[in-house]
Design an enzyme around this catalytic site. Structure first.
Site, PDB file in Angstrom:
ATOM      1  N   GLU A   1      -8.536   0.087   3.570  1.00 54.90           N
ATOM      2  CA  GLU A   1      -9.829   0.269   3.022  1.00 54.90           C
ATOM      3  C   GLU A   1     -10.351  -1.246   2.884  1.00 54.90           C
ATOM      4  O   GLU A   1     -11.429  -1.315   2.929  1.00 54.90           O
ATOM      5  CB  GLU A   1      -9.840   1.104   1.880  1.00 54.90           C
TER       6      GLU A   1
ATOM      7  N   TYR B   1      -3.214   2.911  -8.618  1.00 57.03           N
ATOM      8  CA  TYR B   1      -4.365   2.859  -8.156  1.00 57.03           C
ATOM      9  C   TYR B   1      -5.551   3.352  -9.307  1.00 57.03           C
ATOM     10  O   TYR B   1      -5.176   4.266  -9.890  1.00 57.03           O
ATOM     11  CB  TYR B   1      -4.507   3.827  -6.948  1.00 57.03           C
TER      12      TYR B   1
END
Length: 644
Positions: free
Chosen positions: A7, A336
Site C-alpha cells: 500500500e 497495524y
C-alpha cells in the site's frame, strides 16, 4: 517473477527486508534475490473521475442535471503519483504471479485491487493472485505472514464493500453538495456548501448538542439525605462514630411532583420528608452483599485509543492517528494502528514474554509493573473467532536502541503498552454492599464498595474507591438513629459540549442517538458512524471546511455549520441513514448483501433528497461568510459563480 504490491513504501521496505538478499533498489520498486519484485502504491493511485469527465455539461452546476449517476464508472490516475502507477502497470504485465499486500482492511484491499484491474492483467493471472496480510512491520512477523499467503479471491467481498462505499460517497457528496450550494446561491451565498455521507451527520450531532445547550433552561430539584448512626446512644462527634448517609427514594405517590428522570421538583415535598425523619429511629430492611469482578480492558482498537488519549492528554483524533502511524511505520513499535478489532490471535500469546521485554526496554511501563505480569494468565482477548483481517493494537517485540520517541509517541506507546500488560494481570475484585432503610415510612438507600484485589487496576495508578461511601457492619432489622435530615437543592445541568473524546465516543456508539428501536438494534451490532480509518480525518475535514471550531477542549459548530444543518432535511443530518449504510457495507464484506441491493435504495433516497433541496428555505445562508472549497472543488471555483 512474483510481484508484491504494497500500500505504501514503508510496508514495501518491510516486506523486502523479509525476503532473500541481495536487493537492488530500482526506480519505484525493489528487486530481491531470485528475481521477485516488491513495489508499492502511494495511497490511492486512482480516484473517482469528476462529473465533467462523463459529460462536458457537468462543468456548470445545474439543478436539472441532478442526480448525476455514471452508467460506467471511471477512475483517473492522480497527477502527483502518475509515474508510480505507470511503473506498476508495467510490472503487473511482466509478473507471473501477483500478491496484493495492501493494508489489512477494506480500503487496503481495494486500493491494490483497483490498480491490478486498471493494468488489465490476464484472467488467469488475476484469478491466481495472492493476498498478504501484514499487521506488524518487524522482520519476524512479516516472514510469518509471507509463509501464510491466501488467495486474493477470498477477499473480493471486502474489495466490493470498499468500492460500494467509495461510489456511495461520490454520489452522495457530489450530488448533494451541488444541490445545496445551488440552493444557497439563490439567496446570494458565494462558495460551496459541502455535504457528505458521514461528515454531515457528525456535524448534525455537534449542532444539535450546541443548540440544546443554548436553549437549555435550568430548573431546581431536590434530594433528601438521612445522616445515620448505627449506635443509638453514641455521641456522633465521638472519634469512634461510624455515621453514614442514605438517600431518599421517592415513592409512586410522589410521581406528580417529579420530572421524567425521577427528580423531585417540589421543594415543600422534600422539606416535609426532612422534618419527618429528624431524630427518628430507622430500621435496616435489607443488606445485600455481593462480590463482583471486573476483567481487564481489551487491547485497543483505534477509536478506543483515540478516546483515551483525548481524555488523558487532550490529543485530537488526527494527532493520535498520525502518532500511531509513526510508531508503526517509522519505529515499528506497534502493530497495524487502523484496526477496528480489540482481540488477539491465540498464537500471539507465544510472543508475550518478548513483547513484555520490549515494553520494559522501551519504558512503555514501569519495570516493576512489567515484572508483575503473569504470562501464564490468558485474558478473554485471546480469541481466534473474533479476529478477522486485523487484530487489536499492541506493542511489537522491537526494542529501541535509544530514547528516540517524541513526547506524543511516548504517551501513545505507554497507553498501548498498559492495555497489553493488563492482559497478564488478574481481575479487579471488590465487595459491593447495598442497604435499604426505612425511616418514618420512607425508603432510603445507600451502597458502598470494598476492594478485595486491585488486580489489573494497579496499572492505572490509583484506586477508584477513594470517594465511595464507607459503611459500618449492618444487619437486617438493626435499628439506626437518623440524627439529621438534610435537604439538598440542585440545578439541572445542560449536556456538555463535545470534545474529541466524547465526539469519537458518540461516533462509535451512535445507536444511543437514534430513536427508531429497529435501527437502534441494528446499530448496536455495528462499528458506528464512519470507520476506524476515517473518523479522525472526517472530524478534521469539518474544521477545514469551516463548519466546526475549537474553544479550548470543546468542539463547537460555527454559524455556517448551524445554518447548513437547519436547512438540510433530517435524514441527511441525522446518523440513522448513514449508520445503516455502514451496517450494509459490513454485510457486503461478509457476503450477506450484494452490491446492487445496497446501491438501488441509495439512488432512490438520493433523488428524493435532491427534490427537497429545490424547495428548501435557504434564507439561513444569506449572511454567511463564504465557505472555502476543498481541493476537489477548488479548480472549479469559477463554475460555482456561473451556476444557476
Amino acid at each position: 517473477m512474483k510481484l508484491y504490491i504494497a500500500e505504501k513504501p514503508s510496508l514495501a521496505r518491510a516486506i523486502a527486508d523479509a525476503l532473500p538478499k541481495p536487493h537492488k533498489k530500482q526506480d519505484g520498486y525493489i528487486e530481491v534475490a531470485g528475481g521477485d519484485i516488491v513495489s508499492w502504491c502511494i495511497g490511492h493511485l486512482l480516484e473517482q473521475a469528476e462529473p465533467d469527465s462523463y459529460h462536458d455539461r457537468y462543468k456548470k452546476w445545474n439543478a436539472a442535471d441532478l442526480p448525476i449517476v455514471p452508467e460506467t464508472w471511471q477512475l483517473k490516475a492522480k497527477t502527483q503519483t502518475r509515474k508510480q502507477l505507470t511503473i506498476l502497470k508495467k510490472l503487473i504485465k511482466q509478473a507471473d504471479e501477483l500478491v496484493n499486500a495492501g493494508d489489512p482492511d477494506r480500503e487496503g484491499q481495494l486500493l491494490v485491487d483497483e490498480v491490478i484491474d486498471h493494468a488489465k492483467p490476464t484472467k488467469v493471472k488475476k484469478q491466481n493472485a495472492k493476498r498478504l496480510l501484514v499487521s506488524d512491520l518487524n522482520v519476524g512477523a512479516v516472514k510469518k505472514s509471507l509463509s501464510n499467503l491466501k488467495p486474493n479471491s477470498e477477499f473480493i467481498p471486502l474489495s466490493v464493500s470498499a468500492l460500494a462505499r467509495a461510489r456511495a460517497d461520490w454520489l452522495y457528496g457530489m450530488n448533494l453538495t451541488r444541490a445545496y450550494t445551488l440552493a444557497g446561491q439563490k439567496v446570494g451565498f458565494k462558495g460551496v456548501l459541502s455535504v457528505g455521507r458521514v461528515q454531515t451527520p457528525i456535524l448534525g450531532l455537534v449542532v444539535r448538542r450546541d443548540l440544546e445547550i443554548l436553549n437549555f433552561v435550568p430548573h431546581a430539584f431536590y434530594e433528601v439525605l438521612a445522616h445515620l448512626n448505627p449506635n443509638l446512644d453514641q455521641d456522633i462527634n465521638s472519634q469512634t462514630s461510624e455515621t453514614f448517609t442514605a438517600k431518599w427514594q421517592p415513592s409512586g405517590a410522589c410521581e406528580p411532583y417529579m420530572d421524567d428522570e425521577g427528580r423531585v421538583l417540589h421543594k415543600g415535598l422534600a422539606q416535609n420528608v426532612v422534618s419527618r425523619i429528624n431524630d427518628q429511629v430507622g430500621t435496616v430492611l435489607s443488606v445485600d452483599k455481593k462480590q463482583k469482578k471486573q476483567n481487564s480492558p481489551l487491547p485497543y482498537n483505534l477509536s478506543s485509543l483515540q478516546i483515551d488519549a483525548a481524555k488523558a492528554f487532550g490529543m485530537a483524533a488526527k494527532q493520535v492517528l498520525d502518532t500511531c502511524q509513526n510508531l508503526y511505520e517509522r519505529h515499528k513499535l506497534i502493530t497495524y494502528p487502523r484496526s477496528d478489532n480489540r482481540y488477539l490471535p491465540k498464537d500471539h500469546h507465544k510472543e508475550a514474554s518478548q513483547v513484555l521485554a520490549a515494553i520494559k526496554n522501551n519504558q512503555g511501563q514501569e519495570a516493576s509493573k512489567v515484572d508483575g505480569a503473569n504470562t501464564r494468565l490468558k485474558s478473554k482477548c485471546w480469541n481466534d473467532k473474533k479476529v478477522e483481517a486485523h487484530h487489536g493494537i499492541i506493542p511489537t517485540v522491537k526494542k529501541l536502541q535509544s530514547a528516540s520517541l517524541t513526547k506524543d509517541e511516548k504517551c501513545i506507546y505507554q497507553l498501548i503498552s498498559r492495555h497489553y500488560l493488563a492482559q497478564f494481570y488478574p481481575e479487579y475484585i471488590y465487595n459491593e454492599t447495598q442497604v435499604e432503610i426505612e425511616i418514618a415510612k420512607g425508603k432510603f438507600k445507600t451502597k458502598a464498595k470494598q476492594e478485595v484485589n486491585l488486580g489489573f487496576k494497579v496499572l492505572m495508578g490509583k484506586s477508584e474507591l477513594d470517594s465511595e461511601e464507607k459503611l459500618p457492619a449492618l444487619i437486617k432489622g438493626q435499628k439506626l438513629l437518623c440524627f439529621k435530615g438534610e435537604l439538598i437543592e440542585k440545578q439541572t445541568q445542560p449536556p456538555a459540549h463535545f470534545t474529541d473524546a466524547t465526539l469519537l465516543a458518540a461516533m462509535t456508539g451512535i445507536a444511543r442517538f437514534v430513536k427508531d428501536p429497529e435501527i437502534k438494534k441494528v446499530l448496536k451490532e455495528t462499528d458506528g458512524l464512519g470507520t476506524e480509518a476515517t473518523r479522525a480525518g472526517i472530524i478534521e475535514l469539518l474544521f477545514k471546511r469551516g463548519f466546526l471550531k475549537r474553544q479550548g477542549k470543546q468542539i463547537l459548530a460555527t454559524e455556517s455549520g448551524i445554518a447548513l444543518i437547519q436547512v438540510l432535511p433530517e435524514q441527511v443530518s441525522k446518523p440513522d441513514l448513514t449508520a445503516v449504510w455502514e451496517s450494509s457495507l459490513s454485510s457486503i464484506a461478509q457476503k450477506e448483501l450484494s452490491y446492487q441491493h445496497f446501491m438501488q435504495p441509495l439512488l432512490q433516497q438520493l433523488s428524493d433528497i435532491i427534490e427537497l433541496s429545490k424547495t428548501c428555505d435557504s434564507s439561513a445562508f444569506k449572511s454567511l461568510p463564504e465557505q472555502k472549497p476543498n481541493k476537489k472543488f477548488r479548480r472549479k471555483r469559477k463554475t460555482y459563480k456561473k451556476a444557476s
